[in-house]
Every structure is written in structure tokens, then in C-alpha cells.
Enzyme design. Structure first.
Site, PDB file in Angstrom:
ATOM      1  N   ASP A  44     119.350   8.354 -18.713  1.00 58.42           N
ATOM      2  CA  ASP A  44     119.181   9.780 -19.017  1.00 58.42           C
ATOM      3  C   ASP A  44     120.433  10.351 -19.697  1.00 58.42           C
ATOM      4  OD1 ASP A  44     120.769   9.800 -16.772  1.00 58.42           O
ATOM      5  OD2 ASP A  44     119.468  11.122 -15.585  1.00 58.42           O
ATOM      6  N   LYS A 112     115.643   3.150 -12.496  1.00 55.94           N
ATOM      7  CA  LYS A 112     116.938   3.397 -11.835  1.00 55.94           C
ATOM      8  C   LYS A 112     116.936   4.806 -11.248  1.00 55.94           C
ATOM      9  CE  LYS A 112     120.999   3.907 -14.172  1.00 55.94           C
ATOM     10  NZ  LYS A 112     121.386   5.289 -13.826  1.00 55.94           N
ATOM     11  N   GLU A 181     129.517   3.853 -10.832  1.00 54.11           N
ATOM     12  CA  GLU A 181     130.083   4.653 -11.930  1.00 54.11           C
ATOM     13  C   GLU A 181     131.362   5.372 -11.499  1.00 54.11           C
ATOM     14  OE1 GLU A 181     127.343   7.039 -14.198  1.00 54.11           O
ATOM     15  OE2 GLU A 181     128.973   8.014 -15.308  1.00 54.11           O
TER      16      GLU A 181
HETATM   17  O1  KIV Z   1     122.203   7.379 -17.991  1.00 55.31           O
HETATM   18  C1  KIV Z   1     122.933   6.404 -18.190  1.00 55.31           C
HETATM   19  O2  KIV Z   1     123.207   5.983 -19.314  1.00 55.31           O
HETATM   20  C2  KIV Z   1     123.490   5.735 -17.024  1.00 55.31           C
HETATM   21  C3  KIV Z   1     124.643   4.809 -17.263  1.00 55.31           C
HETATM   22  C4  KIV Z   1     125.873   5.623 -17.360  1.00 55.31           C
HETATM   23  C5  KIV Z   1     124.731   3.773 -16.225  1.00 55.31           C
HETATM   24  O3  KIV Z   1     123.072   5.967 -15.938  1.00 55.31           O
END
Ligand code: KIV
Length: 257
Positions: A44, A112, A181
Site C-alpha cells: 500500500d 500482508k 520495518e
Molecule cells: O507497502 C509497502 O510497500 C510495504 C513495504 C514497506 C514492506 O509494506
């Protein structure tokens, strides 16, 4: 052969680092897949490419639209799609519906979710029981920007203990991998050693089982990058130069010849 979830877990056991990048459209996905990336995340963080201030406004419909185009560009990499803010936090049923749509409509292999123990871990457990592979995400979780800001997490003992507990809870809930992160390297090392599922770091040091970067940061397309990102090429400059050269040639009637 396309990358599988089982392979990612074996790669952790063999100390073979996992390479992950984000993608937001067909062309990006096609290029990074052909370049040999193992895992492509429709993150996202794409919100920035769409001109949003942060990740909160992006909708499930927008994620689905972009994920479908990413899917068309992938031949090898494992594809994971972020569930956006408030499309899974409300209830297990809501998470099931959102994750189900992602898998059914985009052809992604996994979703995710941001956050940890207890509510998110419980949701992950139910998704996994329903056959939906889930990647977790702890440390700095950008969907909580108004609570956490964008600063490094896990700097105090209390915070780092909490993040470690969250990561363990996600593994116990059945997540196949977890993104770490913007946390201290030592904490990422501790989590990576404790878990049997792969950790994918972003701003979490070299000890994770794999690394992910936001592709627009790597390419120098983003307006601003987080401190831990590495800019491998400056496409903003190259695009500007190309467009200026084209404009000049049109105005001077040098193009078309
Ligand atoms: O949204 C995204 O790109 C992510 C990455 C920073 C792992 O969650």
C-alpha cells in the site's frame, strides 16, 4: 519454476537471502520479475505513486485494480498483496472477505497485514485456517502513522520486547513470513534467530532473512525516500531530461524528422 512459500522457508534454513520489491503496475512487475526478484509485494506504499499523503486513503478496489495488472507481469516471483487500512481490522469476517477477494480476483498467492498481538494474530490464525497464506508486518507500521509517526520503533527495552512478542505471535498464528520495518539491527537479528519463518527487513539491518525496498525509492522516482532506503538510480532526473529534450525538439521542429 515460480517461487513458492515453501521455498522461502527452505531458503531461510539454507541462509539464502530473499529478494523482495514492491510493484504497482504491469510494466514494473514485468521488469523486476524478469530481473530475478523472488517476491513481489503490491504494497500500500503505492499510495505515494498515486499521490496520496500516506497509506490511509488507499482502498481495496484500488489495490485490486493495481494487483491485477501486476499479476499480468509476473512469471516467477511469489506475489503478495497488502490489505489496506480498515479492510481487515474491524472483524475476522471483514478480513476474510478482503483477503478472499485479493486471492480470487488478482491471482496473488498471499496477503500482508500490519500489526501484531492479540487482535491481528487472531485474524491471521483464522485466515490461515481458511487456506489464505499471510505475511505479517511489525515494527514501523505505516497504517498507524498517526499513532507511531514514521520514526524507528523498538528503541526502548519495552518497545523491543513488544515487537519480539508480536513477531512470535504472528508465527504461532501461522504467518509464513514477517516484514520487520525500521527497527534496530540487533532486534531484527534477535527476531530472525527466534523465528523459523523468514523475516523480510526494510530499514532493519542486514541480519534479516531477506530484504524488501519500495521500488519507486530504489529507482529514485519517489519525491522523498525514508532514511533507510537506497536509491540505485535517479529516474526522476532521467525522466525530466528526456521530457525536456523531447519538448525542445518539438519546439525547434527537430522531431519528428
Ligand atoms: O507497502 C509497502 O510497500 C510495504 C513495504 C514497506 C514492506 O509494506
Amino acid at each position: 519454476m515460480p517461487v513458492t512459500i515453501q521455498q522461502l522457508i527452505q531458503w531461510k534454513q539454507k541462509n539464502r537471502p530473499i529478494v523482495a520489491l514492491t510493484a504497482w503496475d504491469y510494466i514494473t512487475a514485468q521488469l523486476i520479475d524478469a530481473a530475478g526478484v523472488d517476491l513481489i509485494l503490491v504494497g500500500d506504499s503505492m499510495a505515494a505513486v498515486l499521490g496520496y499523503e500516506n497509506t490511509l486513503p488507499i482502498t481495496l478496489e484500488e489495490m485490486l485494480f493495481h494487483a491485477k495488472s501486476v499479476r499480468r507481469g509476473i512469471k516467477q516471483a511469489l506475489m503478495v498483496v497488502d490489505l489496506p487500512f480498515l479492510t481487515y481490522q474491524e472483524s475476522v469476517q471483514q478480513a476474510m472477505q478482503s483477503a478472499g477477494r485479493v486471492l480470487k480476483e488478482t491471482g496473488a498467492q498471499a496477503v500482508k497485514l500490519e500489526g501484531g498481538y492479540p487482535a491481528i494474530a487472531q485474524t491471521i490464525e483464522r485466515l490461515v485456517q481458511a487456506g489464505i497464506p499471510v505475511m505479517g508486518h511489525v515494527g514501523l507500521t505505516p497504517q498507524s502513522v498517526h499513532q507511531l509517526g514514521l520514526k524507528q520503533q523498538g528503541k526502548t527495552d519495552t518497545e523491543s520486547e513488544k515487537i519480539l512478542k508480536q513477531a512470535i505471535a504472528l508465527e504461532e498464528a501461522g504467518a509464513f513470513s514477517v516484514v520487520l520495518e525500521h527497527i534496530p539491527n540487533e532486534l531484527a537479528l534477535q527476531i530472525t534467530q527466534k523465528l523459523s519463518i523468514p523475516t523480510i527487513g526494510i530499514g532493519a539491518g542486514v541480519h534479516c532473512d531477506g530484504q524488501v525496498l519500495v521500488t519507486s525509492d530504489l529507482l529514485g522516482l519517489s519525491e522523498r525516500q525514508p532514511p533507510f532506503a537506497k536509491v540505485y538510480t535517479n529516474l526522476r532526473e532521467q525522466i525530466t531530461e528526456a521530457v525536456e529534450a523531447y519538448s525542445l525538439e518539438v519546439r525547434e521542429q527537430k522531431f519528428p524528422q
